[in-house]
Design a protein around this motif. Structure first.
Motif, PDB file in Angstrom:
ATOM      1  N   ASN A  18       8.961  -4.961   4.799  1.00 57.34           N
ATOM      2  CA  ASN A  18       9.827  -4.585   5.908  1.00 57.34           C
ATOM      3  C   ASN A  18       9.081  -3.894   7.046  1.00 57.34           C
ATOM      4  O   ASN A  18       9.712  -3.403   7.982  1.00 57.34           O
ATOM      5  N   ARG A  19       7.762  -3.876   6.962  1.00 57.23           N
ATOM      6  CA  ARG A  19       6.961  -3.285   8.034  1.00 57.23           C
ATOM      7  C   ARG A  19       5.810  -4.230   8.358  1.00 57.23           C
ATOM      8  O   ARG A  19       5.142  -4.720   7.451  1.00 57.23           O
ATOM      9  N   PRO A  20       5.569  -4.461   9.659  1.00 55.29           N
ATOM     10  CA  PRO A  20       4.458  -5.339  10.017  1.00 55.29           C
ATOM     11  C   PRO A  20       3.117  -4.641   9.807  1.00 55.29           C
ATOM     12  O   PRO A  20       3.047  -3.416   9.768  1.00 55.29           O
ATOM     13  N   GLY A  21       2.069  -5.432   9.659  1.00 53.82           N
ATOM     14  CA  GLY A  21       0.731  -4.863   9.544  1.00 53.82           C
ATOM     15  C   GLY A  21      -0.140  -5.645   8.578  1.00 53.82           C
ATOM     16  O   GLY A  21       0.276  -6.664   8.017  1.00 53.82           O
ATOM     17  N   ASP A  22      -1.347  -5.147   8.413  1.00 52.94           N
ATOM     18  CA  ASP A  22      -2.303  -5.728   7.478  1.00 52.94           C
ATOM     19  C   ASP A  22      -2.417  -4.787   6.294  1.00 52.94           C
ATOM     20  O   ASP A  22      -2.744  -3.606   6.470  1.00 52.94           O
ATOM     21  N   PHE A  23      -2.148  -5.322   5.102  1.00 55.68           N
ATOM     22  CA  PHE A  23      -2.160  -4.523   3.888  1.00 55.68           C
ATOM     23  C   PHE A  23      -3.104  -5.153   2.875  1.00 55.68           C
ATOM     24  O   PHE A  23      -3.646  -6.238   3.110  1.00 55.68           O
ATOM     25  N   ASP A  24      -3.311  -4.478   1.788  1.00 51.78           N
ATOM     26  CA  ASP A  24      -4.287  -4.927   0.804  1.00 51.78           C
ATOM     27  C   ASP A  24      -3.659  -5.053  -0.570  1.00 51.78           C
ATOM     28  O   ASP A  24      -2.596  -4.480  -0.832  1.00 51.78           O
ATOM     29  N   PHE A  25      -4.345  -5.795  -1.431  1.00 55.29           N
ATOM     30  CA  PHE A  25      -4.014  -5.783  -2.848  1.00 55.29           C
ATOM     31  C   PHE A  25      -5.320  -5.840  -3.614  1.00 55.29           C
ATOM     32  O   PHE A  25      -6.361  -6.241  -3.082  1.00 55.29           O
ATOM     33  N   ALA A  26      -5.278  -5.354  -4.856  1.00 52.02           N
ATOM     34  CA  ALA A  26      -6.506  -5.259  -5.642  1.00 52.02           C
ATOM     35  C   ALA A  26      -6.186  -5.121  -7.114  1.00 52.02           C
ATOM     36  O   ALA A  26      -5.071  -4.778  -7.494  1.00 52.02           O
ATOM     37  N   CYS A  27      -7.200  -5.384  -7.914  1.00 48.46           N
ATOM     38  CA  CYS A  27      -7.164  -5.043  -9.332  1.00 48.46           C
ATOM     39  C   CYS A  27      -7.926  -3.734  -9.437  1.00 48.46           C
ATOM     40  O   CYS A  27      -9.109  -3.670  -9.096  1.00 48.46           O
ATOM     41  N   LEU A  28      -7.257  -2.686  -9.877  1.00 54.07           N
ATOM     42  CA  LEU A  28      -7.868  -1.356  -9.904  1.00 54.07           C
ATOM     43  C   LEU A  28      -8.375  -0.955 -11.281  1.00 54.07           C
ATOM     44  O   LEU A  28      -8.749   0.196 -11.489  1.00 54.07           O
ATOM     45  N   ILE A  29      -8.427  -1.896 -12.216  1.00 55.96           N
ATOM     46  CA  ILE A  29      -9.043  -1.602 -13.507  1.00 55.96           C
ATOM     47  C   ILE A  29     -10.509  -1.284 -13.227  1.00 55.96           C
ATOM     48  O   ILE A  29     -11.159  -1.959 -12.421  1.00 55.96           O
ATOM     49  N   ALA A  30     -11.007  -0.233 -13.857  1.00 54.35           N
ATOM     50  CA  ALA A  30     -12.364   0.264 -13.579  1.00 54.35           C
ATOM     51  C   ALA A  30     -13.374  -0.876 -13.528  1.00 54.35           C
ATOM     52  O   ALA A  30     -13.486  -1.672 -14.449  1.00 54.35           O
ATOM     53  N   GLY A  31     -14.072  -0.967 -12.388  1.00 55.96           N
ATOM     54  CA  GLY A  31     -15.116  -1.958 -12.187  1.00 55.96           C
ATOM     55  C   GLY A  31     -14.639  -3.229 -11.506  1.00 55.96           C
ATOM     56  O   GLY A  31     -15.426  -3.898 -10.839  1.00 55.96           O
ATOM     57  N   HIS A  32     -13.368  -3.581 -11.625  1.00 53.32           N
ATOM     58  CA  HIS A  32     -12.873  -4.832 -11.048  1.00 53.32           C
ATOM     59  C   HIS A  32     -12.794  -4.737  -9.516  1.00 53.32           C
ATOM     60  O   HIS A  32     -13.208  -5.662  -8.809  1.00 53.32           O
ATOM     61  N   TYR A  33     -12.279  -3.628  -9.014  1.00 53.26           N
ATOM     62  CA  TYR A  33     -12.178  -3.407  -7.564  1.00 53.26           C
ATOM     63  C   TYR A  33     -13.565  -3.419  -6.947  1.00 53.26           C
ATOM     64  O   TYR A  33     -13.811  -4.072  -5.939  1.00 53.26           O
ATOM     65  N   GLU A  34     -14.482  -2.707  -7.595  1.00 49.74           N
ATOM     66  CA  GLU A  34     -15.850  -2.599  -7.101  1.00 49.74           C
ATOM     67  C   GLU A  34     -16.550  -3.958  -7.113  1.00 49.74           C
ATOM     68  O   GLU A  34     -17.457  -4.208  -6.317  1.00 49.74           O
ATOM     69  N   ALA A  35     -16.131  -4.852  -8.002  1.00 52.79           N
ATOM     70  CA  ALA A  35     -16.722  -6.188  -8.104  1.00 52.79           C
ATOM     71  C   ALA A  35     -16.111  -7.164  -7.093  1.00 52.79           C
ATOM     72  O   ALA A  35     -16.510  -8.318  -7.029  1.00 52.79           O
ATOM     73  N   GLY A  36     -15.130  -6.692  -6.322  1.00 54.78           N
ATOM     74  CA  GLY A  36     -14.567  -7.530  -5.267  1.00 54.78           C
ATOM     75  C   GLY A  36     -13.239  -8.181  -5.584  1.00 54.78           C
ATOM     76  O   GLY A  36     -12.840  -9.131  -4.904  1.00 54.78           O
ATOM     77  N   MET A  37     -12.514  -7.673  -6.579  1.00 58.47           N
ATOM     78  CA  MET A  37     -11.214  -8.263  -6.916  1.00 58.47           C
ATOM     79  C   MET A  37     -10.166  -7.668  -5.984  1.00 58.47           C
ATOM     80  O   MET A  37      -9.411  -6.752  -6.345  1.00 58.47           O
ATOM     81  N   VAL A  38     -10.134  -8.204  -4.759  1.00 58.44           N
ATOM     82  CA  VAL A  38      -9.296  -7.688  -3.675  1.00 58.44           C
ATOM     83  C   VAL A  38      -8.723  -8.840  -2.865  1.00 58.44           C
ATOM     84  O   VAL A  38      -9.192  -9.979  -2.954  1.00 58.44           O
ATOM     85  N   GLY A  39      -7.711  -8.531  -2.057  1.00 56.34           N
ATOM     86  CA  GLY A  39      -7.133  -9.516  -1.151  1.00 56.34           C
ATOM     87  C   GLY A  39      -6.371  -8.828  -0.040  1.00 56.34           C
ATOM     88  O   GLY A  39      -6.273  -7.603   0.001  1.00 56.34           O
TER      89      GLY A  39
END
Length: 172
Positions: free
Chosen positions: A135-156
Motif C-alpha cells: 500500500n506504499r510506493p517505493g523500492d523494497f527488499d527481500f532476503a533469506c536471513l538465515i545466518a550466511g545466506h544473506y551474506e552469500a547474496g540471497m536477496v531480491g
C-alpha cells in the motif's frame, strides 16, 4: 557491559516466547490470526484479495527466482515459495536497513526466528506462502536471513509503482 545487555535481552525474549528456535521446523503456514501491522513496505493482506500469485523458488546456490518483482501500489500479492534445496530457507520482506539489522542479529543468534506475516520459513523440499498488500510506493527488499545466506547474496527487490503512474505489474 553491552554484550551482557544483549544476552539479557535475548534471554528475556526467549522466556517471553518472542524468539523461537529455527531448527528444521517448517513455519510456512501461519499458526494463528495474521498480525496486521503497517510497515514501510505494506501490510499483511487477505488471501481473498490476492488477484495475482508470484511463484518464488529458493535454492542452495543462495538465490531467489525471480529476484526482481514489480507490483502496483494497493495490490495484494500471494507469494508462493518452493524450497528446491536441501537447506532451510526463508523469505523476509523489508527495507534494506531493517534486513541488515535483522541479518546481523541472526549472525549473533543463528537459532532465533520471528514469526511475522511478512516472512516465510520453508523447509527443504517444502512450500510456503505469504499474502501481502503493498500500500506504499517505493523500492523494497527481500532476503533469506538465515545466518550466511544473506551474506552469500540471497536477496531480491520489490518495486511498488505508485498508483497514479501504475502499469500492469509483472514478476520479472
Amino acid at each position: 557491559m553491552k554484550s551482557i545487555k544483549v544476552l539479557l535481552l535475548a534471554g528475556m525474549l526467549a522466556v517471553s516466547g518472542a524468539v523461537l528456535a529455527h531448527g528444521d521446523e517448517d513455519h510456512s503456514t501461519p499458526s494463528g490470526p495474521v498480525k496486521k501491522e503497517q510497515k514501510d513496505w505494506g501490510i499483511a493482506g487477505e488471501a481473498k484479495a490476492a488477484k495475482r500469485t508470484v511463484a518464488v523458488r529458493m535454492t542452495d546456490n543462495m538465490r531467489f527466482t525471480p529476484d526482481r518483482i514489480q507490483v502496483k501500489q494497493g495490490e495484494t500479492v500471494r507469494f508462493s515459495f518452493k524450497n528446491d534445496g536441501k537447506l532451510m530457507h526463508e523469505f523476509v520482506l523489508g527495507t534494506k536497513k531493517e534486513l541488515d539489522e535483522h541479518a546481523a542479529l541472526m549472525m549473533k543468534f543463528p537459532n532465533m526466528e520471528h514469526d511475522e506475516p511478512y516472512m516465510a520459513h520453508v523447509a527443504p523440499g517444502k512450500t510456503g506462502e505469504i499474502v501481502w498488500t503493498f500500500n506504499r510506493p517505493g523500492d523494497f527488499d527481500f532476503a533469506c536471513l538465515i545466518a550466511g545466506h544473506y551474506e552469500a547474496g540471497m536477496v531480491g527487490k520489490v518495486k511498488v509503482v505508485a498508483a497514479s503512474g501504475a502499469r500492469q505489474g509483472t514478476a520479472r
